[in-house]
Scaffold this motif. Structure first.
Motif, PDB file in Angstrom:
ATOM      1  N   SER A 249      32.788  43.717  38.210  1.00  0.00           N
ATOM      2  CA  SER A 249      34.118  43.936  38.766  1.00  0.00           C
ATOM      3  C   SER A 249      35.055  42.768  38.490  1.00  0.00           C
ATOM      4  CB  SER A 249      34.011  44.186  40.271  1.00  0.00           C
ATOM      5  OG  SER A 249      33.302  43.124  40.863  1.00  0.00           O
ATOM      6  N   ASN A 250      34.546  41.728  37.843  1.00  0.00           N
ATOM      7  CA  ASN A 250      35.412  40.591  37.542  1.00  0.00           C
ATOM      8  C   ASN A 250      35.079  40.081  36.150  1.00  0.00           C
ATOM      9  OD1 ASN A 250      36.771  38.242  37.260  1.00  0.00           O
ATOM     10  ND2 ASN A 250      35.989  37.283  39.121  1.00  0.00           N
ATOM     11  N   PRO A 251      35.835  40.507  35.160  1.00  0.00           N
ATOM     12  CA  PRO A 251      35.458  40.213  33.779  1.00  0.00           C
ATOM     13  C   PRO A 251      35.661  38.756  33.362  1.00  0.00           C
ATOM     14  CG  PRO A 251      37.502  41.490  33.857  1.00  0.00           C
ATOM     15  CD  PRO A 251      37.034  41.332  35.273  1.00  0.00           C
ATOM     16  N   ASP A 252      36.270  37.922  34.227  1.00  0.00           N
ATOM     17  CA  ASP A 252      36.510  36.533  33.822  1.00  0.00           C
ATOM     18  C   ASP A 252      35.308  35.658  34.162  1.00  0.00           C
ATOM     19  OD1 ASP A 252      37.466  34.027  33.222  1.00  0.00           O
ATOM     20  OD2 ASP A 252      38.564  33.828  35.122  1.00  0.00           O
ATOM     21  N   PRO A 253      34.557  35.216  33.147  1.00  0.00           N
ATOM     22  CA  PRO A 253      33.334  34.440  33.419  1.00  0.00           C
ATOM     23  C   PRO A 253      33.594  33.163  34.206  1.00  0.00           C
ATOM     24  CG  PRO A 253      33.531  34.961  31.064  1.00  0.00           C
ATOM     25  CD  PRO A 253      34.803  35.399  31.717  1.00  0.00           C
TER      26      PRO A 253
END
Ligand SMILES: [Fe+2]
Length: 508
Positions: A249-253
């Motif tokens: 749900s949060n594609p920013d690593p």
């Protein structure tokens, strides 16, 4: 406090270094605490032949955001005795619980005798904790007649009561294994059976509160106090279905790794782990070994932190991927990461133990779903990792491999092999402590589609009991009658035997 200074203080705590004498003095001068500081109980874990970790966390008000603690450090005294009346004390000392560590203490007791039962307690703020029972492991290579352990996973607080833990506490096994989903990170569900804080944790304070909330449960505390635990995590200790630096749900690593850093620290703070497992930023080495004399070699796996990203996304519905998606069996992909695979191969190739147990998170065998697809999240999404382990078991003639697992909220028993009807190992998934599972009709159809799986039960909550001797591995699935009410009776659901030297399980 500046963030750099905060980091240094945290590093000092994490490294187990002595903090300033001033901290000790101010902590020792602390007045009697009004509330019982042991609101989240006590625990022990990580047994070796000469010691064990003793754990507690000072939390007089476990359900409040600051768990009833300010910034003050607290001196925590501990003692280990040979008897449960605590008369014959053999080791004692003091530890400092500091806010940078969530006021947890992890005491690595050494100098104990091998293969022995011990008792322990803590004192802080003018209060004594209950007395816990623990034990040391046998010496390397020692002859051991029997080992009894209980294992569980998936204890969604909202979904049910912990009668399974009450039963584990009563059994007083030699060892308890917890195989993942100790907490669930989700926001509160409306109308849940048991309530927890409304918002989803994303930072250290949030995760600390979620653990404290869970650990305020008396049945869970009793199971921790009854035996030493070995724990591994699955996904919900951080967030559903994460892998490596990837969050659905949060594609920013970068954002996700900040969250993982907080979640891993809270995990360390709340489990009876050794300093060796102290997280470094977003990383924490959780995979590790336990040998139990000549009887059993355990390898505890971490299948989340180093895995390759999930695959076949273009042809996935998010959870399920086609059986013939080529990347699923790509040998370059790994569920464990290369260093962990190499470590595991070494343990399997040269094992002196009669039984070789993989303690891991999932059903390990293939599970074809009703549409012929498989899940992308567990071993089926990383079929070559599973194949490499099976080939090692076969080629190295690893004695009597057994896999124990969790994750799917059902009991499963089955055989593992490289060809139909030729078992190399057997596996037992120990149900879920409280998380809800699948219907038995669907599971029966699943067994028919996957003939290496011999037993499934999804409506009952519970845990597994394993009894190992030189002759046999006996597994009993223990089912809670009704996890929707507290203090429910627990009884045997099914019993299986694997005889040493004869791969394949039998119903007992
Ligand atoms: Fe789960």
């Amino acid at each position: 406090m500046t963030s750099r200074r905060h980091l240094l203080t945290q590093a000092a705590w994490l490294a187990g270094l002595a903090l300033t004498p001033a901290a000790w003095t101010s902590a020792a001068a602390q007045a009697r605490m009004a509330d019982d500081p042991f609101g989240v109980g006590i625990a022990s874990g990580e047994p070796t032949a000469d010691g064990v970790v003793l754990w507690t966390r000072i939390a007089p008000k476990p359900r409040e955001p600051d768990y009833g603690m300010g910034r003050a450090p607290v001196v925590v005294a501990w003692e280990v005795a040979e008897d449960d009346a605590m008369d014959r004390v053999v080791r004692k000392g003091e530890a400092l619980a500091v806010p940078e560590g969530g006021h947890s203490v992890h005491v690595e007791v050494a100098g104990l005798k091998p293969d022995r039962e011990y008792f322990y307690r803590f004192q802080a703020g003018g209060h004594a904790s209950p007395v816990g029972r623990t034990r040391t492991a046998p010496l390397a290579g020692a002859a051991v007649e029997k080992l009894t352990l209980a294992y569980g996973s998936c204890q969604k607080y909202e979904a049910g009561f912990y009668s399974a833990h009450a039963a584990i506490a009563q059994e007083r096994p030699d060892l308890v294994l917890f195989l993942g989903d100790y907490i669930y990170e989700g926001a509160a569900t409306k109308g849940a059976l048991r309530a927890h804080p409304p918002t989803e944790p994303v930072d250290l304070a949030g995760y600390r509160q979620r653990y404290a909330w869970y650990r305020a449960d008396a049945d869970l505390q009793a199971a921790h106090a009854a035996a030493p635990w070995m724990t591994i995590w699955d996904d919900h200790e951080v967030v559903n279905d994460y892998g490596d630096d990837q969050d659905r749900s949060n594609p920013d690593p970068k954002t996700f790794l900040r969250r993982r850093t907080a979640a891993y620290q809270a995990y360390f703070e709340n489990m009876p782990l050794r300093r060796r497992q102290i997280p470094v930023g977003p990383d924490m080495q959780l995979y590790r070994a336990l040998d139990w004399g000549n009887l059993a070699r355990f390898s505890f796996l971490d299948t989340r932190q180093e895995r390759d990203h999930r695959t076949c996304d273009a042809v996935s519905d998010g959870k399920r991927i086609p059986y013939d998606c080529p990347d699923r069996t790509n040998p370059r992909r790994s569920l464990l990461g290369r260093p962990q695979e190499r470590w595991l191969q070494g343990r399997l190739k040269q094992s002196p133990a009669r039984w070789n147990v993989l303690a891991q998170q999932y059903l390990m065998g293939e599970l074809k779903l009703e549409d012929g697809r498989v899940s992308n999240d567990g071993w089926d999404g990383y079929a070559q990792t599973r194949r490499r382990i099976l080939e090692t078991w076969r080629d190295a003639r690893t004695p009597n491999p057994i896999a124990l697992g969790g994750d799917i909220h059902c009991f499963f028993a089955g055989d593992l092999g490289l060809a139909p009807g030729q078992p190399i190992a057997s596996e037992f998934v120990g149900g879920s402590i409280s998380s809800l599972g699948a219907g038995n009709e669907a599971l029966a159809a699943g067994l028919a589609r996957n003939p290496h799986l011999k037993y499934a039960e999804g409506q009952r909550r519970g845990y597994g009991r394993v009894e190992l001797t030189a002759k046999a591995c006996e597994v009993t699935f223990r089912g809670v009658e009704n996890a929707f009410t507290p203090k429910s009776p627990v009884n045997d659901l099914a019993r299986f035997v694997v005889e040493a030297g004869q791969p394949g399980l039998k119903r007992a």
